[in-house]
Design an enzyme around this catalytic site. Structure first.
Site, PDB file in Angstrom:
ATOM      1  N   GLU A  26       0.856  -1.196   0.000  1.00  0.00           N
ATOM      2  CA  GLU A  26       0.000   0.000   0.000  1.00  0.00           C
ATOM      3  C   GLU A  26       0.890   1.243   0.000  1.00  0.00           C
ATOM      4  O   GLU A  26       2.001   1.220   0.539  1.00  0.00           O
ATOM      5  CB  GLU A  26      -0.873  -0.029   1.270  1.00  0.00           C
ATOM      6  CG  GLU A  26      -1.726   1.211   1.445  1.00  0.00           C
ATOM      7  CD  GLU A  26      -2.801   1.056   2.526  1.00  0.00           C
ATOM      8  OE1 GLU A  26      -2.838   0.016   3.211  1.00  0.00           O
ATOM      9  OE2 GLU A  26      -3.604   2.007   2.674  1.00  0.00           O
ATOM     10  N   ASN A  71      -6.610   1.467   2.923  1.00  0.00           N
ATOM     11  CA  ASN A  71      -7.329   2.717   3.169  1.00  0.00           C
ATOM     12  C   ASN A  71      -6.918   3.809   2.172  1.00  0.00           C
ATOM     13  O   ASN A  71      -7.716   4.674   1.827  1.00  0.00           O
ATOM     14  CB  ASN A  71      -7.051   3.205   4.597  1.00  0.00           C
ATOM     15  CG  ASN A  71      -7.574   2.240   5.646  1.00  0.00           C
ATOM     16  OD1 ASN A  71      -8.427   1.395   5.362  1.00  0.00           O
ATOM     17  ND2 ASN A  71      -7.065   2.332   6.860  1.00  0.00           N
ATOM     18  N   ASN A 171     -12.169  -0.857  -0.654  1.00  0.00           N
ATOM     19  CA  ASN A 171     -11.485  -1.433   0.499  1.00  0.00           C
ATOM     20  C   ASN A 171     -12.246  -1.103   1.781  1.00  0.00           C
ATOM     21  O   ASN A 171     -12.601   0.062   2.011  1.00  0.00           O
ATOM     22  CB  ASN A 171     -10.068  -0.841   0.604  1.00  0.00           C
ATOM     23  CG  ASN A 171      -9.352  -1.302   1.865  1.00  0.00           C
ATOM     24  OD1 ASN A 171      -8.974  -2.467   1.971  1.00  0.00           O
ATOM     25  ND2 ASN A 171      -9.164  -0.401   2.831  1.00  0.00           N
ATOM     26  N   GLU A 172     -12.526  -2.104   2.586  1.00  0.00           N
ATOM     27  CA  GLU A 172     -13.110  -1.920   3.934  1.00  0.00           C
ATOM     28  C   GLU A 172     -14.190  -0.833   3.957  1.00  0.00           C
ATOM     29  O   GLU A 172     -14.128   0.108   4.770  1.00  0.00           O
ATOM     30  CB  GLU A 172     -12.007  -1.604   4.954  1.00  0.00           C
ATOM     31  CG  GLU A 172     -11.062  -2.763   5.170  1.00  0.00           C
ATOM     32  CD  GLU A 172     -10.065  -2.578   6.316  1.00  0.00           C
ATOM     33  OE1 GLU A 172      -9.957  -1.464   6.853  1.00  0.00           O
ATOM     34  OE2 GLU A 172      -9.407  -3.577   6.669  1.00  0.00           O
ATOM     35  N   TYR A 243      -6.606  -8.926  11.789  1.00  0.00           N
ATOM     36  CA  TYR A 243      -5.283  -8.707  12.384  1.00  0.00           C
ATOM     37  C   TYR A 243      -5.308  -9.236  13.814  1.00  0.00           C
ATOM     38  O   TYR A 243      -6.332  -9.178  14.486  1.00  0.00           O
ATOM     39  CB  TYR A 243      -4.941  -7.216  12.373  1.00  0.00           C
ATOM     40  CG  TYR A 243      -4.693  -6.683  10.968  1.00  0.00           C
ATOM     41  CD1 TYR A 243      -3.470  -6.893  10.345  1.00  0.00           C
ATOM     42  CD2 TYR A 243      -5.689  -5.997  10.270  1.00  0.00           C
ATOM     43  CE1 TYR A 243      -3.235  -6.406   9.056  1.00  0.00           C
ATOM     44  CE2 TYR A 243      -5.457  -5.513   8.989  1.00  0.00           C
ATOM     45  CZ  TYR A 243      -4.225  -5.724   8.384  1.00  0.00           C
ATOM     46  OH  TYR A 243      -3.996  -5.251   7.118  1.00  0.00           O
ATOM     47  N   GLU A 291      -6.256  -9.251   3.630  1.00  0.00           N
ATOM     48  CA  GLU A 291      -5.386  -8.610   4.635  1.00  0.00           C
ATOM     49  C   GLU A 291      -5.394  -9.492   5.865  1.00  0.00           C
ATOM     50  O   GLU A 291      -6.461  -9.724   6.457  1.00  0.00           O
ATOM     51  CB  GLU A 291      -5.879  -7.206   5.004  1.00  0.00           C
ATOM     52  CG  GLU A 291      -5.631  -6.158   3.941  1.00  0.00           C
ATOM     53  CD  GLU A 291      -5.976  -4.751   4.402  1.00  0.00           C
ATOM     54  OE1 GLU A 291      -5.804  -4.441   5.595  1.00  0.00           O
ATOM     55  OE2 GLU A 291      -6.435  -3.975   3.545  1.00  0.00           O
ATOM     56  N   GLN A 352       1.562  -6.453   5.511  1.00  0.00           N
ATOM     57  CA  GLN A 352       1.874  -6.176   4.122  1.00  0.00           C
ATOM     58  C   GLN A 352       3.217  -6.811   3.796  1.00  0.00           C
ATOM     59  O   GLN A 352       3.672  -7.653   4.567  1.00  0.00           O
ATOM     60  CB  GLN A 352       1.845  -4.677   3.903  1.00  0.00           C
ATOM     61  CG  GLN A 352       0.458  -4.067   4.239  1.00  0.00           C
ATOM     62  CD  GLN A 352       0.278  -2.636   3.785  1.00  0.00           C
ATOM     63  OE1 GLN A 352       1.087  -2.045   3.123  1.00  0.00           O
ATOM     64  NE2 GLN A 352      -0.856  -2.045   4.212  1.00  0.00           N
TER      65      GLN A 352
END
Ligand code: AHR
Length: 501
Positions: A26, A71, A171-172, A243, A291, A352
């Site tokens: 990212e 993000n 994304n999200e 996460y 992710e 990442q």
């Protein structure tokens, strides 16, 4: 403690999609600038890419890399990153409160991906922008020529289309932190219409729609139900993120958290099946777990993002978790879970790849180095491709606040494609007891140990750094195979990969 495991030739879970071992870059912190790209670095190639980093990515054999966010993508204009570099604008990145110079854009990233031996997985901005930007970006990237956007790509120096297969629809989009956050219904409609336009261009691309950004969201799992209700027949994957942290410093709880991952996958898999039945659809939708990682060591550093940095720095150090030995076990447990759920999880992205919650770190102007978690990822990526085996495991377990009877021994098995060997990835979660493992191989002719690698014997907080590695892998010893049974001892808190050929 003893554990019995049985592998049977006829009991298999699924073919593993190699993209299960993908990763993510990212425009965040030092992932791009002074991570993969650092003109002037001693190893930089003509395009400014660090060869030392490319060498490590190639060693990991990363099949696919998601880009450009995260993000970041939700307020990104991809057009800012094309054309002569001197004309590219500097923008304020609202996701991470930094300056984006746009020196790296789609052309540069595509060149890097080709050199690193990986495929691109691209995300479109459905936060601040929408359908029109998505269709233009797709045309720019995948159309051979003879149209506005494809001819502009040619003019910018790239004749052939890149033919990117995997596309993320934002994304999200459930997250309040996301620029352009939407309700499930708002997002479902936008994602459906965007998918329709993108498919009108090319039916063969694969589309990933956003699921929940964590199972802790209040909208989970209704979000998935609503979004899939709008998009089921137009998309191929639903994206999940997770996460893991150990803020409370409780190793037993930490190492049990892969059970929550399994439940998350199971729940969304049920939602997928429910919508499939509701739609009377023949088509399957799978999970793109794009992710995942341990993320908590950099909490102090990350507070600067929430509180706002001083000004808008360019490529500051952000989310630079330094991983320890406990994280090796956790990453091994997560990868084992993905192998066992490879019937529904087809794409995975370790988030990442470089500097930002990453297995590869760099020093600006200095060396690139391997974090502790590099090693379980390396072994799974290199030897975890093929067919996942449905193993029967008998082992004592323990209870935690959120799970019961969590087996001390965690194991995944793969009939490895490239050489026909059986590969077993084992983790002992016990803090003080070794496990004597007896693994019975039924119906298999493989009969000798061809590789044995162990990561163990370190303090839980042992870390690596630019000046040297404390945590690495060594050859295992003492494992035997006789009369169809593989026997091996798993020391307390250890990770081991044994291959039988
Ligand atoms: O990987 C770091 C961030 O975590 C990503 O930008 C975002 O998608 C997630 O919340």
């Amino acid at each position: 403690m003893r554990a019995r495991v049985t592998a049977h030739k006829d009991y298999i879970i699924s073919d593993i999609d190699p993209r299960l071992y993908g990763s993510f870059i990212e425009h965040l912190g030092r992932a791009v600038y002074s991570g993969i790209y650092e003109p002037g670095h001693a190893t930089a190639d003509d395009n400014g890419f660090r060869q030392d980093v490319i060498d490590l990515v190639r060693e990991l054999d990363v099949p696919v890399v998601r880009y450009p966010g995260g993000n970041f993508v939700s307020a990104y204009n991809w057009e800012d990153g094309i054309g002569p570099k001197e004309n590219r604008p500097t923008r304020l990145d609202l996701a991470w409160h930094t300056s984006e110079s746009n020196e790296v854009g789609i052309h540069e990233f595509a060149d890097w991906a080709a050199k690193a031996g990986t495929e691109m997985m691209l995300a479109v901005n459905l936060g601040s922008r929408g359908l029109d930007e998505a269709r233009a970006f797709l045309e720019y990237v995948n159309h051979p020529g003879g149209s506005y956007w494809s001819d502009l790509r040619k003019q910018n120096g790239r004749d052939e289309p890149w033919n990117v297969k995997l596309w993320c629809l934002g994304n999200e989009m459930d997250g309040p932190w996301q620029i352009g956050q939407k309700t499930a219904a708002e997002y479902g409609r936008v994602a459906f219409e965007t998918a329709k336009a993108m498919r009108a261009f090319d039916k063969s691309i694969e589309l990933v729609v956003c699921g929940s950004s964590t199972p802790n969201m209040v909208t989970y799992p209704e979000w998935e139900y609503t979004v899939l209700d709008y998009t089921y027949d137009s998309v191929d994957y639903i994206s999940l993120h997770m996460y893991f942290d150990n803020h409370e410093g409780n190793t037993r709880n930490f190492l049990a958290k892969a059970v929550q991952l399994d439940t998350y996958i199971e729940t969304i898999s049920s939602v997928i099946k429910t919508i499939k039945a509701k739609k009377r659809s023949k088509k399957d939708v799978y999970i793109s777990f794009d992710e995942w990682n341990v993320w908590y060591h950099s909490a102090e550093q990350d507070k600067a993002i929430l509180q706002g940095h001083e000004g808008w720095p360019h490529a500051p150090g952000l989310l630079e978790d330094i991983y320890d030995f406990a994280d090796v076990l956790q990453v091994g447990l997560i990868l084992n879970t993905f192998i066992r759920r490879s019937d529904v999880v087809k794409v995975g992205c370790l988030a990442q790849l470089v500097n930002v919650i990453a297995p590869i770190m760099t020093v600006k102007g200095g060396p690139a180095w391997r974090q502790t978690t590099y090693y379980p990822y390396l072994l799974a990526s290199q030897y975890g491709r093929g067919t996942a085996l449905n193993l029967a495991v008998e082992c004592e377990g323990y209870d935690t606040d959120f799970a019961s009877n969590v087996s001390y021994l965690d194991v995944a098995g793969v009939l490895t494609e490239k050489d026909g060997a059986l590969t077993f990835f084992l983790v002992n979660r016990h803090e003080s007891e070794a496990i004597e493992v007896a693994l019975s191989l039924e119906g298999f002719s493989q009969s000798s140990i061809v590789m044995d690698k162990v990561i163990g014997g370190y303090a839980l907080d042992a870390v690596n750094g630019p000046d040297g590695e404390t945590v690495g892998m060594v050859d295992g010893s003492g494992a035997t195979i006789a009369e169809g049974t593989l026997r091996a001892d798993m020391p307390p808190l250890s990770y081991r990969m044994i291959r039988v050929g």
